[in-house]
Design a protein around this motif. Structure first.
Motif, PDB file in Angstrom:
ATOM      1  N   MET A  52      62.978   0.909  45.203  1.00  0.00           N
ATOM      2  CA  MET A  52      62.238   1.623  44.165  1.00  0.00           C
ATOM      3  C   MET A  52      60.819   1.955  44.623  1.00  0.00           C
ATOM      4  SD  MET A  52      62.047   3.074  41.250  1.00  0.00           S
ATOM      5  CE  MET A  52      63.518   2.570  40.324  1.00  0.00           C
ATOM      6  N   LEU A  53      60.135   0.994  45.250  1.00  0.00           N
ATOM      7  CA  LEU A  53      58.771   1.249  45.733  1.00  0.00           C
ATOM      8  C   LEU A  53      58.772   2.296  46.847  1.00  0.00           C
ATOM      9  CD1 LEU A  53      57.326  -2.369  45.689  1.00  0.00           C
ATOM     10  CD2 LEU A  53      56.498  -0.428  44.347  1.00  0.00           C
ATOM     11  N   THR A  54      59.796   2.263  47.688  1.00  0.00           N
ATOM     12  CA  THR A  54      59.915   3.280  48.739  1.00  0.00           C
ATOM     13  C   THR A  54      60.091   4.661  48.124  1.00  0.00           C
ATOM     14  OG1 THR A  54      60.910   1.687  50.272  1.00  0.00           O
ATOM     15  CG2 THR A  54      61.251   4.027  50.746  1.00  0.00           C
ATOM     16  N   LEU A  55      60.885   4.734  47.074  1.00  0.00           N
ATOM     17  CA  LEU A  55      61.086   6.004  46.371  1.00  0.00           C
ATOM     18  C   LEU A  55      59.776   6.503  45.770  1.00  0.00           C
ATOM     19  CD1 LEU A  55      63.072   8.162  45.377  1.00  0.00           C
ATOM     20  CD2 LEU A  55      63.485   6.727  43.353  1.00  0.00           C
ATOM     21  N   LEU A  56      58.996   5.590  45.195  1.00  0.00           N
ATOM     22  CA  LEU A  56      57.701   5.968  44.624  1.00  0.00           C
ATOM     23  C   LEU A  56      56.760   6.502  45.703  1.00  0.00           C
ATOM     24  CD1 LEU A  56      56.993   3.022  42.125  1.00  0.00           C
ATOM     25  CD2 LEU A  56      57.687   5.363  41.572  1.00  0.00           C
ATOM     26  N   VAL A  57      56.767   5.835  46.859  1.00  0.00           N
ATOM     27  CA  VAL A  57      55.917   6.281  47.970  1.00  0.00           C
ATOM     28  C   VAL A  57      56.350   7.662  48.456  1.00  0.00           C
ATOM     29  CG1 VAL A  57      55.311   5.831  50.379  1.00  0.00           C
ATOM     30  CG2 VAL A  57      55.284   3.963  48.720  1.00  0.00           C
ATOM     31  N   MET A  58      57.650   7.869  48.575  1.00  0.00           N
ATOM     32  CA  MET A  58      58.166   9.162  49.038  1.00  0.00           C
ATOM     33  C   MET A  58      57.824  10.293  48.060  1.00  0.00           C
ATOM     34  SD  MET A  58      61.941   8.030  50.415  1.00  0.00           S
ATOM     35  CE  MET A  58      62.438   9.728  50.699  1.00  0.00           C
ATOM     36  N   CYS A  59      57.803   9.958  46.772  1.00  0.00           N
ATOM     37  CA  CYS A  59      57.536  10.987  45.762  1.00  0.00           C
ATOM     38  C   CYS A  59      56.051  11.275  45.590  1.00  0.00           C
ATOM     39  CB  CYS A  59      58.110  10.562  44.408  1.00  0.00           C
ATOM     40  SG  CYS A  59      59.910  10.532  44.367  1.00  0.00           S
ATOM     41  N   SER A  60      55.209  10.367  46.079  1.00  0.00           N
ATOM     42  CA  SER A  60      53.774  10.577  45.968  1.00  0.00           C
ATOM     43  C   SER A  60      53.315  11.510  47.078  1.00  0.00           C
ATOM     44  CB  SER A  60      53.021   9.253  46.053  1.00  0.00           C
ATOM     45  OG  SER A  60      53.177   8.662  47.323  1.00  0.00           O
ATOM     46  N   THR A  61      52.130  12.062  46.904  1.00  0.00           N
ATOM     47  CA  THR A  61      51.599  13.000  47.886  1.00  0.00           C
ATOM     48  C   THR A  61      50.344  12.456  48.526  1.00  0.00           C
ATOM     49  OG1 THR A  61      50.354  14.135  46.162  1.00  0.00           O
ATOM     50  CG2 THR A  61      52.522  15.023  46.724  1.00  0.00           C
ATOM     51  N   GLY A  62      50.140  12.809  49.771  1.00  0.00           N
ATOM     52  CA  GLY A  62      48.942  12.400  50.483  1.00  0.00           C
ATOM     53  C   GLY A  62      47.787  13.325  50.186  1.00  0.00           C
ATOM     54  N   ARG A  63      46.709  13.170  50.917  1.00  0.00           N
ATOM     55  CA  ARG A  63      45.508  13.973  50.686  1.00  0.00           C
ATOM     56  C   ARG A  63      45.744  15.453  50.971  1.00  0.00           C
ATOM     57  NH1 ARG A  63      40.690  10.232  53.375  1.00  0.00           N
ATOM     58  NH2 ARG A  63      40.897   8.488  51.907  1.00  0.00           N
ATOM     59  N   GLN A  64      46.636  15.748  51.895  1.00  0.00           N
ATOM     60  CA  GLN A  64      46.910  17.141  52.230  1.00  0.00           C
ATOM     61  C   GLN A  64      48.052  17.714  51.389  1.00  0.00           C
ATOM     62  OE1 GLN A  64      46.476  14.755  54.762  1.00  0.00           O
ATOM     63  NE2 GLN A  64      44.346  15.442  54.915  1.00  0.00           N
ATOM     64  N   GLY A  65      48.486  16.932  50.386  1.00  0.00           N
ATOM     65  CA  GLY A  65      49.548  17.412  49.516  1.00  0.00           C
ATOM     66  C   GLY A  65      50.923  17.277  50.122  1.00  0.00           C
ATOM     67  N   GLN A  66      51.045  16.551  51.234  1.00  0.00           N
ATOM     68  CA  GLN A  66      52.338  16.368  51.878  1.00  0.00           C
ATOM     69  C   GLN A  66      52.979  15.069  51.423  1.00  0.00           C
ATOM     70  OE1 GLN A  66      51.477  16.534  56.053  1.00  0.00           O
ATOM     71  NE2 GLN A  66      51.270  18.756  56.065  1.00  0.00           N
ATOM     72  N   LYS A  67      54.281  15.057  51.431  1.00  0.00           N
ATOM     73  CA  LYS A  67      55.007  13.853  51.039  1.00  0.00           C
ATOM     74  C   LYS A  67      54.770  12.747  52.051  1.00  0.00           C
ATOM     75  CE  LYS A  67      56.987  15.862  47.504  1.00  0.00           C
ATOM     76  NZ  LYS A  67      56.689  15.470  46.131  1.00  0.00           N
ATOM     77  N   LYS A  68      54.678  11.528  51.545  1.00  0.00           N
ATOM     78  CA  LYS A  68      54.503  10.390  52.445  1.00  0.00           C
ATOM     79  C   LYS A  68      55.852   9.990  53.037  1.00  0.00           C
ATOM     80  CE  LYS A  68      50.413   8.584  50.129  1.00  0.00           C
ATOM     81  NZ  LYS A  68      49.798   7.452  49.406  1.00  0.00           N
ATOM     82  N   SER A  69      55.818   9.272  54.151  1.00  0.00           N
ATOM     83  CA  SER A  69      57.045   8.903  54.855  1.00  0.00           C
ATOM     84  C   SER A  69      57.752   7.747  54.162  1.00  0.00           C
ATOM     85  CB  SER A  69      56.718   8.510  56.295  1.00  0.00           C
ATOM     86  OG  SER A  69      55.895   7.354  56.305  1.00  0.00           O
ATOM     87  N   VAL A  70      59.002   7.521  54.572  1.00  0.00           N
ATOM     88  CA  VAL A  70      59.790   6.427  54.011  1.00  0.00           C
ATOM     89  C   VAL A  70      59.175   5.084  54.388  1.00  0.00           C
ATOM     90  CG1 VAL A  70      62.045   5.303  54.059  1.00  0.00           C
ATOM     91  CG2 VAL A  70      61.901   7.795  54.044  1.00  0.00           C
ATOM     92  N   ARG A  71      58.658   4.974  55.607  1.00  0.00           N
ATOM     93  CA  ARG A  71      58.085   3.712  56.075  1.00  0.00           C
ATOM     94  C   ARG A  71      56.659   3.577  55.556  1.00  0.00           C
ATOM     95  NH1 ARG A  71      57.334  -0.689  56.452  1.00  0.00           N
ATOM     96  NH2 ARG A  71      57.345  -2.108  58.218  1.00  0.00           N
ATOM     97  N   ALA A  72      56.449   2.618  54.665  1.00  0.00           N
ATOM     98  CA  ALA A  72      55.131   2.386  54.087  1.00  0.00           C
ATOM     99  C   ALA A  72      54.269   1.582  55.064  1.00  0.00           C
ATOM    100  CB  ALA A  72      55.267   1.644  52.767  1.00  0.00           C
ATOM    101  N   THR A  73      52.982   1.551  54.816  1.00  0.00           N
ATOM    102  CA  THR A  73      52.044   0.809  55.661  1.00  0.00           C
ATOM    103  C   THR A  73      51.080   0.016  54.791  1.00  0.00           C
ATOM    104  OG1 THR A  73      50.505   2.690  55.686  1.00  0.00           O
ATOM    105  CG2 THR A  73      52.113   2.569  57.486  1.00  0.00           C
ATOM    106  N   GLY A  74      50.330  -0.874  55.449  1.00  0.00           N
ATOM    107  CA  GLY A  74      49.307  -1.628  54.727  1.00  0.00           C
ATOM    108  C   GLY A  74      49.686  -3.065  54.444  1.00  0.00           C
ATOM    109  N   GLY A  75      50.950  -3.399  54.622  1.00  0.00           N
ATOM    110  CA  GLY A  75      51.398  -4.768  54.396  1.00  0.00           C
ATOM    111  C   GLY A  75      51.302  -5.594  55.668  1.00  0.00           C
ATOM    112  N   SER A  76      51.909  -6.767  55.664  1.00  0.00           N
ATOM    113  CA  SER A  76      51.902  -7.642  56.833  1.00  0.00           C
ATOM    114  C   SER A  76      53.097  -8.577  56.754  1.00  0.00           C
ATOM    115  CB  SER A  76      50.608  -8.468  56.880  1.00  0.00           C
ATOM    116  OG  SER A  76      50.570  -9.391  55.798  1.00  0.00           O
ATOM    117  N   TRP A  77      53.448  -9.163  57.891  1.00  0.00           N
ATOM    118  CA  TRP A  77      54.563 -10.111  57.880  1.00  0.00           C
ATOM    119  C   TRP A  77      54.199 -11.387  57.133  1.00  0.00           C
ATOM    120  CZ3 TRP A  77      59.291  -8.835  58.362  1.00  0.00           C
ATOM    121  CH2 TRP A  77      59.658  -7.758  59.179  1.00  0.00           C
ATOM    122  N   LEU A  78      52.927 -11.767  57.166  1.00  0.00           N
ATOM    123  CA  LEU A  78      52.510 -12.939  56.402  1.00  0.00           C
ATOM    124  C   LEU A  78      52.645 -12.668  54.908  1.00  0.00           C
ATOM    125  CD1 LEU A  78      51.423 -15.788  56.646  1.00  0.00           C
ATOM    126  CD2 LEU A  78      49.097 -14.867  56.664  1.00  0.00           C
TER     127      LEU A  78
END
Length: 296
Positions: A52-78
């Motif tokens: 569900m969170l991946t779907l939300l990320v894919m549906c959101s838009t970046g600063r240039q109005g482009q769709k974000k990728s399936v692979r999210a960033t900003g997290g960590s293994w810890l």
């Protein structure tokens, strides 16, 4: 600005709190009625939350109005490990604990974890804060006392582990510019860890089972009340004060207790109710005093 926009954050906050309380109700219903085993519930909750969170990320838009990728960033293994420990410990604890009591233990452990983190970083507390912390800890230990309430200490300990894991996850997540993106990344990693855990469980020939209702409850807990609940809450905390957000979370254990009594027929013990009220009130005063101290 339209008048309704002034109240929108509070409506979103209420929906978020109801979603968080619903996680306890859904988990307890699934396990108490033996619709699914706790490990399967946790794994399905984590994977469906990640989807569900991946779907939300894919549906959101970046600063240039482009769709974000399936692979999210900003997290960590810890962060993913902390999230995974929380998910599995949370579900295992609800084999025995009532929904409201479990939510209260979880919430208390999260707050104590974050307070301990503040102490380790040499944050100074006022006299009022120390008094409230002492009152909260006293109420907490009364709640766990065999003479005080009918609580299974083993499963209570597991829920406390879940709370510490969630507190650690919250601390690791502080300062992220895009909380939804970081959450999606952590959930994606946690989903991979959950699959590995389930493979290990199957290899060890442990008993797993899931009836249709259990699968539905786990999916709803992951995709709706976890993923969408967290995403909504992250929008809320950008529009209200930190102290208001912290105090609002105090409503989750009472909501879970009422929901457990009304929807699951759980009995509310008198001693537990008084201890819970004192505990929530003391932590609430602590949070408000801490916020005011930070403003000086």
């Amino acid at each position: 600005m339209p008048s309704h926009s002034r109240y929108a954050p509070w409506l979103y906050a209420l929906l978020s709190m109801l979603a968080f309380a619903a996680n306890s109700l859904l988990n307890r219903e699934a396990l108490a009625m033996v619709h699914i085993d706790p490990l399967s519930f946790a794994a399905i909750r984590t994977v469906s939350g990640a989807l569900m969170l991946t779907l939300l990320v894919m549906c959101s838009t970046g600063r240039q109005g482009q769709k974000k990728s399936v692979r999210a960033t900003g997290g960590s293994w810890l962060g993913a490990i902390s999230l995974t420990v929380y998910m599995f410990a949370f579900s295992i604890a609800y084999i025995s604990l009532d929904a409201g009591l479990g939510a209260l233990l979880l919430f208390s452990a999260v707050q104590f974890c974050m307070i301990s983190w503040a102490l380790l970083h040499k944050e100074r507390f006022s006299v009022l804060q120390w008094v409230m912390l002492l009152v909260a800890m006293t109420a907490f230990f009364i709640l766990l006392s065999p003479q005080g309430t009918d609580v299974h200490l083993g499963y209570s300990g597991i829920m406390i582990v879940a709370g510490v894991a969630w507190g650690s996850y919250s601390i690791l997540g502080q300062g992220h510019k895009d909380a939804t993106l970081a959450s999606a990344d952590n959930f994606q990693r946690a989903a991979m860890l959950s699959v590995l855990i389930m493979v290990g469980v199957l290899v060890s020939q442990q008993t797993l089972f899931a009836h249709p209702k259990g699968l539905v409850l786990a999916f709803v807990s992951g995709a709706i009340t976890s993923a969408l609940g967290y995403a909504l809450w992250y929008r809320v905390i950008q529009r209200i004060k930190a102290s208001q957000a912290a105090v609002m979370q105090l409503s989750v254990p009472p909501l879970a207790m009422v929901g457990g009594a009304v929807l699951l027929g759980e009995r509310i013990d008198g001693t537990a109710m008084v201890s819970a009220a004192v505990l929530v009130a003391a932590i609430g005063v602590f949070i408000i005093a801490r916020q005011k101290q930070g403003q000086h």
